[in-house]
Design a protein around this motif. Structure first.
Motif, PDB file in Angstrom:
ATOM      1  N   VAL A 126       0.847  -1.430  -0.071  1.00 36.21           N
ATOM      2  CA  VAL A 126      -0.076   0.137  -0.010  1.00 36.21           C
ATOM      3  C   VAL A 126       0.803   1.271   0.054  1.00 36.21           C
ATOM      4  O   VAL A 126       0.634   2.306  -0.838  1.00 36.21           O
ATOM      5  N   CYS A 127       1.861   1.023   0.641  1.00 34.48           N
ATOM      6  CA  CYS A 127       2.910   2.392   0.535  1.00 34.48           C
ATOM      7  C   CYS A 127       3.432   2.478  -0.688  1.00 34.48           C
ATOM      8  O   CYS A 127       3.599   3.718  -1.176  1.00 34.48           O
ATOM      9  N   ASP A 128       3.863   1.475  -1.341  1.00 31.90           N
ATOM     10  CA  ASP A 128       4.209   1.642  -2.949  1.00 31.90           C
ATOM     11  C   ASP A 128       2.953   2.236  -3.625  1.00 31.90           C
ATOM     12  O   ASP A 128       3.414   2.905  -4.665  1.00 31.90           O
ATOM     13  N   ILE A 129       1.991   1.767  -3.514  1.00 27.67           N
ATOM     14  CA  ILE A 129       0.943   2.392  -4.035  1.00 27.67           C
ATOM     15  C   ILE A 129       0.387   3.957  -3.956  1.00 27.67           C
ATOM     16  O   ILE A 129       0.576   4.745  -4.915  1.00 27.67           O
ATOM     17  N   LEU A 130       0.894   4.412  -2.856  1.00 24.68           N
ATOM     18  CA  LEU A 130       0.683   5.746  -2.602  1.00 24.68           C
ATOM     19  C   LEU A 130       2.034   6.558  -3.247  1.00 24.68           C
ATOM     20  O   LEU A 130       1.853   7.598  -3.573  1.00 24.68           O
ATOM     21  N   ARG A 131       3.265   5.886  -2.992  1.00 21.33           N
ATOM     22  CA  ARG A 131       4.402   6.679  -3.515  1.00 21.33           C
ATOM     23  C   ARG A 131       4.199   6.574  -4.945  1.00 21.33           C
ATOM     24  O   ARG A 131       4.521   7.780  -5.568  1.00 21.33           O
ATOM     25  N   ASP A 132       3.545   5.781  -5.772  1.00 15.69           N
ATOM     26  CA  ASP A 132       3.461   5.901  -7.104  1.00 15.69           C
ATOM     27  C   ASP A 132       2.380   6.944  -7.333  1.00 15.69           C
ATOM     28  O   ASP A 132       2.417   7.894  -8.312  1.00 15.69           O
ATOM     29  N   ALA A 133       1.377   6.866  -6.783  1.00 19.05           N
ATOM     30  CA  ALA A 133       0.156   7.937  -6.963  1.00 19.05           C
ATOM     31  C   ALA A 133       0.785   9.432  -6.544  1.00 19.05           C
ATOM     32  O   ALA A 133       0.103  10.373  -7.425  1.00 19.05           O
ATOM     33  N   VAL A 134       1.916   9.749  -5.847  1.00 18.61           N
ATOM     34  CA  VAL A 134       2.185  11.007  -5.392  1.00 18.61           C
ATOM     35  C   VAL A 134       3.312  11.442  -6.085  1.00 18.61           C
ATOM     36  O   VAL A 134       3.744  12.766  -6.067  1.00 18.61           O
ATOM     37  N   ASP A 135       4.014  10.817  -7.243  1.00 23.74           N
ATOM     38  CA  ASP A 135       5.046  10.680  -7.723  1.00 23.74           C
ATOM     39  C   ASP A 135       5.256  12.007  -8.496  1.00 23.74           C
ATOM     40  O   ASP A 135       4.209  12.380  -9.304  1.00 23.74           O
ATOM     41  N   GLY A 136       6.256  13.008  -8.179  1.00 24.82           N
ATOM     42  CA  GLY A 136       6.226  14.345  -8.604  1.00 24.82           C
ATOM     43  C   GLY A 136       5.573  15.476  -8.141  1.00 24.82           C
ATOM     44  O   GLY A 136       5.864  16.574  -8.303  1.00 24.82           O
ATOM     45  N   ARG A 137       4.449  14.892  -7.334  1.00 31.06           N
ATOM     46  CA  ARG A 137       3.805  16.049  -6.409  1.00 31.06           C
ATOM     47  C   ARG A 137       4.306  16.353  -5.276  1.00 31.06           C
ATOM     48  O   ARG A 137       3.940  17.239  -4.575  1.00 31.06           O
ATOM     49  N   ALA A 138       4.635  15.170  -4.699  1.00 22.67           N
ATOM     50  CA  ALA A 138       5.238  15.156  -3.325  1.00 22.67           C
ATOM     51  C   ALA A 138       6.117  14.033  -2.705  1.00 22.67           C
ATOM     52  O   ALA A 138       6.250  13.327  -3.789  1.00 22.67           O
ATOM     53  N   VAL A 139       7.007  14.156  -1.920  1.00 23.93           N
ATOM     54  CA  VAL A 139       8.097  13.238  -1.678  1.00 23.93           C
ATOM     55  C   VAL A 139       7.757  12.707  -0.413  1.00 23.93           C
ATOM     56  O   VAL A 139       7.568  13.377   0.760  1.00 23.93           O
ATOM     57  N   PRO A 140       7.433  11.258  -0.250  1.00 20.82           N
ATOM     58  CA  PRO A 140       6.974  10.786   0.945  1.00 20.82           C
ATOM     59  C   PRO A 140       8.400  10.944   2.021  1.00 20.82           C
ATOM     60  O   PRO A 140       9.416  10.311   1.816  1.00 20.82           O
ATOM     61  N   ARG A 141       8.130  11.394   3.236  1.00 23.05           N
ATOM     62  CA  ARG A 141       9.056  11.408   4.276  1.00 23.05           C
ATOM     63  C   ARG A 141       9.188  10.516   5.328  1.00 23.05           C
ATOM     64  O   ARG A 141      10.242  10.143   5.510  1.00 23.05           O
ATOM     65  N   SER A 142       7.846   9.906   5.731  1.00 17.07           N
ATOM     66  CA  SER A 142       7.800   8.751   6.712  1.00 17.07           C
ATOM     67  C   SER A 142       6.483   8.230   6.742  1.00 17.07           C
ATOM     68  O   SER A 142       5.698   8.766   5.937  1.00 17.07           O
ATOM     69  N   ILE A 143       6.284   6.980   7.447  1.00 10.73           N
ATOM     70  CA  ILE A 143       5.008   6.396   7.484  1.00 10.73           C
ATOM     71  C   ILE A 143       4.543   6.121   8.935  1.00 10.73           C
ATOM     72  O   ILE A 143       5.254   5.959   9.753  1.00 10.73           O
ATOM     73  N   GLY A 144       3.378   6.195   8.842  1.00 11.85           N
ATOM     74  CA  GLY A 144       2.738   5.801  10.370  1.00 11.85           C
ATOM     75  C   GLY A 144       1.726   4.815  10.093  1.00 11.85           C
ATOM     76  O   GLY A 144       0.817   4.650   9.015  1.00 11.85           O
ATOM     77  N   ILE A 145       1.573   3.774  10.990  1.00 12.55           N
ATOM     78  CA  ILE A 145       0.866   2.804  10.916  1.00 12.55           C
ATOM     79  C   ILE A 145      -0.215   2.561  12.127  1.00 12.55           C
ATOM     80  O   ILE A 145       0.400   2.595  13.106  1.00 12.55           O
ATOM     81  N   GLY A 146      -1.559   2.500  11.848  1.00  9.58           N
ATOM     82  CA  GLY A 146      -2.623   2.409  12.862  1.00  9.58           C
ATOM     83  C   GLY A 146      -2.979   0.893  12.698  1.00  9.58           C
ATOM     84  O   GLY A 146      -3.376   0.476  11.817  1.00  9.58           O
ATOM     85  N   THR A 147      -2.853   0.255  14.078  1.00 12.51           N
ATOM     86  CA  THR A 147      -3.224  -1.330  13.871  1.00 12.51           C
ATOM     87  C   THR A 147      -3.743  -1.826  15.053  1.00 12.51           C
ATOM     88  O   THR A 147      -3.527  -1.103  16.121  1.00 12.51           O
ATOM     89  N   PRO A 148      -4.819  -2.742  14.873  1.00 10.39           N
ATOM     90  CA  PRO A 148      -5.386  -3.431  16.020  1.00 10.39           C
ATOM     91  C   PRO A 148      -4.368  -4.240  16.668  1.00 10.39           C
ATOM     92  O   PRO A 148      -3.072  -4.385  16.117  1.00 10.39           O
ATOM     93  N   GLY A 149      -4.503  -4.727  17.780  1.00  6.73           N
ATOM     94  CA  GLY A 149      -3.429  -5.667  18.458  1.00  6.73           C
ATOM     95  C   GLY A 149      -2.702  -4.709  19.666  1.00  6.73           C
ATOM     96  O   GLY A 149      -2.979  -3.427  19.801  1.00  6.73           O
ATOM     97  N   LYS A 150      -1.845  -5.396  20.562  1.00  6.11           N
ATOM     98  CA  LYS A 150      -1.105  -4.707  21.584  1.00  6.11           C
ATOM     99  C   LYS A 150       0.058  -4.145  20.763  1.00  6.11           C
ATOM    100  O   LYS A 150       1.039  -5.004  20.518  1.00  6.11           O
ATOM    101  N   VAL A 151       0.032  -2.917  20.843  1.00  8.24           N
ATOM    102  CA  VAL A 151       1.232  -2.121  20.183  1.00  8.24           C
ATOM    103  C   VAL A 151       2.223  -1.589  21.172  1.00  8.24           C
ATOM    104  O   VAL A 151       2.095  -0.889  22.081  1.00  8.24           O
TER     105      VAL A 151
END
Length: 313
Positions: free
Chosen positions: A57-82
């Motif tokens: 999914v991160c790759d999908i998003l990087r491809d979608a914003v290519d040229g318009r923005a530069v991905p800097r970092s990733i946040g993940i929200g997940t169930p479970g004990k974090v």
């Protein structure tokens, strides 16, 4: 000639039981959030598949914003004990994950810094930001999903507590039916006030809550009496959770979100009605004006993914 430097963007991933969803966002100094792209992928079982799907999914998003923005970092929200310090996650039951080093594994796969957060906490951040609650000292986000839990923000920062269990109010065992809960206790609020509980208690409609409220309001409904009783059980449990938040946390705002919140105004009216009835018998509770502090989370926005992006390092 002036060269244009694309802005930095944040990637947010929301891990669900059936879908891994994501957004790419740009934030502004005034608090505004622009969504540049969205993407998703069906969720699969197992730790290795989870890491691969999040990275995909991160790759999908990087491809979608290519040229318009530069991905800097990733946040993940997940169930479970974090473990927010290490990025390790355990007990993601819906995806058959016992333990996974989600933060470090996704960072290795994508080459970007990663922060992992509980999914309800991420949704709390997303809902608070998109509702524009910057002036609120304390915000409580009540998530009515498969389970029942809350995320607490104090001056815009998450309250995790000593063992990352702040907000697990769905497992307060005070519900009068004493139904067994998946946590091992009986009578947890989650057994009556969650989306999973409503599906069990009212199997006649999908989604169940709108149909339950309609049947309870229609004296001609063949299941009217059952609907009235079931509505009372569900609404009381949710309002018990709201009372716990109001009295233990004293928030400026209580945002009601999660799948059940998509019922919209009819649910909010039912909750406010029960809370007004409670206040009528108690000058102290009436002085708190709890119904006035309730808001519905914005329905059309991927709040979990937005909030996950906002916790990205």
């Amino acid at each position: 000639m002036h060269s244009h430097t694309p802005p930095a963007c944040l990637l947010g991933i929301d891990v669900g039981g059936t879908t891994i969803g994501g957004v790419a966002v740009v934030t502004h100094p005034d608090g505004a959030v622009d969504i540049l792209a969205t993407g998703e992928r069906p969720a699969r079982q197992g730790a290795d598949a989870l890491v691969e799907d999040v990275a995909a999914v991160c790759d999908i998003l990087r491809d979608a914003v290519d040229g318009r923005a530069v991905p800097r970092s990733i946040g993940i929200g997940t169930p479970g004990k974090v473990d927010v310090a290490s990025g390790n996650v355990s007990d993601i039951a819906n995806l058959s994950v016992d333990t996974v080093a989600l933060g470090s594994d996704v960072a290795r796969r994508t080459g970007l810094p990663v922060q992992v957060e509980n999914d309800v906490n991420a949704a709390a951040i997303g809902a608070a930001r998109m509702l524009g609650t910057a002036d609120a000292h304390v915000v409580a986000f009540l998530n009515l999903g498969t389970g029942l839990a809350a995320g607490i923000l104090r001056d815009g920062r998450l309250d995790h507590g000593a063992r990352h269990t702040v907000g697990e109010i769905g497992h307060i065992p005070v519900e009068r039916h004493r139904w067994p809960c998946g946590c091992g206790q009986r009578g947890c609020l989650e057994t009556a006030g969650s989306g999973g509980a409503v599906t069990r208690l009212w199997p006649y409609d999908s989604p169940p809550m709108p149909g339950l409220l309609r049947a309870a309001a229609d004296a001609r409904s063949p299941r009217h009496a059952e609907a009235v009783d079931t509505k009372r059980t569900v609404v009381r449990a949710i309002c018990d959770a709201i009372d716990v938040l109001a009295l233990a946390v004293d928030p400026d705002l209580i945002i009601v979100g999660g799948g059940m919140a998509r019922t919209g105004q009819p649910l909010l009216d039912a909750l406010r009605g029960e809370l007004h009835d409670r206040a009528s018998a108690s000058p102290f509770i009436r002085s708190l004006a709890i119904p006035d502090h309730l808001r519905l989370a914005p329905d059309a926005l991927p709040l979990g993914a937005i909030g996950a992006a906002l916790v990205a390092p």
